[in-house]
Write a protein that holds these residues in place. Sequence first.
Motif, PDB file in Angstrom:
ATOM      1  N   LEU A  27     -29.170  54.208 -15.895  1.00  0.00           N
ATOM      2  CA  LEU A  27     -27.936  54.695 -16.496  1.00  0.00           C
ATOM      3  C   LEU A  27     -26.739  54.043 -15.811  1.00  0.00           C
ATOM      4  N   LEU A  28     -25.765  53.640 -16.614  1.00  0.00           N
ATOM      5  CA  LEU A  28     -24.525  53.062 -16.121  1.00  0.00           C
ATOM      6  C   LEU A  28     -23.406  54.100 -16.173  1.00  0.00           C
ATOM      7  N   PRO A  29     -22.292  53.813 -15.503  1.00  0.00           N
ATOM      8  CA  PRO A  29     -21.164  54.751 -15.577  1.00  0.00           C
ATOM      9  C   PRO A  29     -20.573  54.802 -16.979  1.00  0.00           C
ATOM     10  N   LYS A  30     -19.603  55.669 -17.162  1.00  0.00           N
ATOM     11  CA  LYS A  30     -18.947  55.790 -18.461  1.00  0.00           C
ATOM     12  C   LYS A  30     -18.099  54.544 -18.700  1.00  0.00           C
ATOM     13  N   LEU A  31     -18.486  53.768 -19.705  1.00  0.00           N
ATOM     14  CA  LEU A  31     -17.815  52.509 -20.008  1.00  0.00           C
ATOM     15  C   LEU A  31     -16.788  52.649 -21.121  1.00  0.00           C
ATOM     16  N   LEU A  32     -16.923  53.691 -21.939  1.00  0.00           N
ATOM     17  CA  LEU A  32     -15.990  53.953 -23.037  1.00  0.00           C
ATOM     18  C   LEU A  32     -15.511  55.392 -22.961  1.00  0.00           C
ATOM     19  N   THR A  33     -14.231  55.603 -23.220  1.00  0.00           N
ATOM     20  CA  THR A  33     -13.732  56.964 -23.359  1.00  0.00           C
ATOM     21  C   THR A  33     -14.274  57.561 -24.661  1.00  0.00           C
ATOM     22  N   ASP A  34     -14.150  58.881 -24.790  1.00  0.00           N
ATOM     23  CA  ASP A  34     -14.597  59.521 -26.027  1.00  0.00           C
ATOM     24  C   ASP A  34     -13.841  58.963 -27.229  1.00  0.00           C
ATOM     25  N   ARG A  35     -12.554  58.731 -27.063  1.00  0.00           N
ATOM     26  CA  ARG A  35     -11.753  58.184 -28.173  1.00  0.00           C
ATOM     27  C   ARG A  35     -12.208  56.775 -28.532  1.00  0.00           C
ATOM     28  N   GLU A  36     -12.484  55.944 -27.527  1.00  0.00           N
ATOM     29  CA  GLU A  36     -12.951  54.575 -27.798  1.00  0.00           C
ATOM     30  C   GLU A  36     -14.317  54.588 -28.470  1.00  0.00           C
ATOM     31  N   ALA A  37     -15.200  55.479 -28.014  1.00  0.00           N
ATOM     32  CA  ALA A  37     -16.525  55.576 -28.628  1.00  0.00           C
ATOM     33  C   ALA A  37     -16.417  55.986 -30.096  1.00  0.00           C
ATOM     34  N   ALA A  38     -15.541  56.951 -30.376  1.00  0.00           N
ATOM     35  CA  ALA A  38     -15.356  57.397 -31.755  1.00  0.00           C
ATOM     36  C   ALA A  38     -14.772  56.278 -32.618  1.00  0.00           C
ATOM     37  N   ALA A  39     -13.854  55.473 -32.049  1.00  0.00           N
ATOM     38  CA  ALA A  39     -13.250  54.379 -32.813  1.00  0.00           C
ATOM     39  C   ALA A  39     -14.287  53.328 -33.182  1.00  0.00           C
ATOM     40  N   ILE A  40     -15.193  53.004 -32.260  1.00  0.00           N
ATOM     41  CA  ILE A  40     -16.244  52.029 -32.575  1.00  0.00           C
ATOM     42  C   ILE A  40     -17.196  52.599 -33.622  1.00  0.00           C
ATOM     43  N   GLN A  41     -17.530  53.856 -33.499  1.00  0.00           N
ATOM     44  CA  GLN A  41     -18.407  54.494 -34.484  1.00  0.00           C
ATOM     45  C   GLN A  41     -17.799  54.404 -35.884  1.00  0.00           C
ATOM     46  N   ARG A  42     -16.491  54.552 -35.986  1.00  0.00           N
ATOM     47  CA  ARG A  42     -15.831  54.518 -37.292  1.00  0.00           C
ATOM     48  C   ARG A  42     -15.822  53.126 -37.912  1.00  0.00           C
ATOM     49  N   LEU A  43     -16.190  52.090 -37.161  1.00  0.00           N
ATOM     50  CA  LEU A  43     -16.262  50.738 -37.714  1.00  0.00           C
ATOM     51  C   LEU A  43     -17.453  50.556 -38.653  1.00  0.00           C
ATOM     52  N   TYR A  44     -18.428  51.445 -38.568  1.00  0.00           N
ATOM     53  CA  TYR A  44     -19.704  51.211 -39.261  1.00  0.00           C
ATOM     54  C   TYR A  44     -19.553  50.924 -40.758  1.00  0.00           C
ATOM     55  N   PRO A  45     -18.703  51.611 -41.512  1.00  0.00           N
ATOM     56  CA  PRO A  45     -18.641  51.342 -42.959  1.00  0.00           C
ATOM     57  C   PRO A  45     -17.907  50.060 -43.339  1.00  0.00           C
ATOM     58  N   ASP A  46     -17.249  49.384 -42.401  1.00  0.00           N
ATOM     59  CA  ASP A  46     -16.417  48.219 -42.728  1.00  0.00           C
ATOM     60  C   ASP A  46     -17.287  46.972 -42.873  1.00  0.00           C
ATOM     61  N   ASP A  47     -17.619  46.619 -44.095  1.00  0.00           N
ATOM     62  CA  ASP A  47     -18.529  45.496 -44.356  1.00  0.00           C
ATOM     63  C   ASP A  47     -18.006  44.177 -43.818  1.00  0.00           C
ATOM     64  N   HIS A  48     -16.707  44.025 -43.713  1.00  0.00           N
ATOM     65  CA  HIS A  48     -16.140  42.748 -43.278  1.00  0.00           C
ATOM     66  C   HIS A  48     -16.454  42.440 -41.816  1.00  0.00           C
TER      67      HIS A  48
END
Length: 236
Positions: A27-48
């Motif tokens: 296990l590594l330390p926390k590399l992303l904040t909760d907000r950053e993790a949520a922002a990356i998750q929201r990229l999933y539907p963007d086909d481009h």
Amino acid sequence: MSDWHRRVESGDWEAITAELNDFGGALLPKLLTDREAAAIQRLYPDDHLFRSTIDMGRYRFGEGEYRYFHQPYPEPMEALKQALYPRLLPIARDWWSKLGRECPWPDTLDDWFEMCHAAGQQKSTATLLKYGAGDWNALHRDLYGELVFPLQVVISLSEPDVDHTGGEFLLVEQRPRAQSRGTAALLPRGHGFVFTTRERPVRSARGWSASPVRHGVSAVRSGSRFTLGLVFHDAA
């Protein structure tokens, strides 16, 4: 030092290295904040943003779906890879030296990817993975071509027991002349997990042997689980 380097450096790398040497993952330390993790998750539907989408059930990889990002990657993926590589490189070189192999990896990640591209490995390998209830990932190894970096990182974008239940990250090691050994880990949101791409060195009667390791994800019991996968070699 960038903020990404500071986050990577916040880990106890002596303990991380020992865990990798003993089990093939840590296990590594926390590399992303909760907000950053949520922002990356929201990229999933963007086909481009993606070059391809893989239905795991179609290819008998398990159940679920993942997408390969186009290059250049959205932030902060490249920055995280650049920050992680200097910490992973000494471990990789130590492993290959123990196994009596030539270490091909240069001092910088940019130079390593130039080698991959010159060898015809030019396809992006960063992935965004999505699992729903009942989904799982079969045990496998991410090799992609002749040039392979022996460590890779996944980062959890979801919170266990809040966003999903089940979905443990799995490692199964085929030990020399012994039964396989499995380990499982629940990854807190934003934390990374570093693990062997293919194998790890283990002591044997003749010195060191390569012990093959595969990874996967156990069945998600409820909710949804998203992870970001960072592989340190490109695909042919």
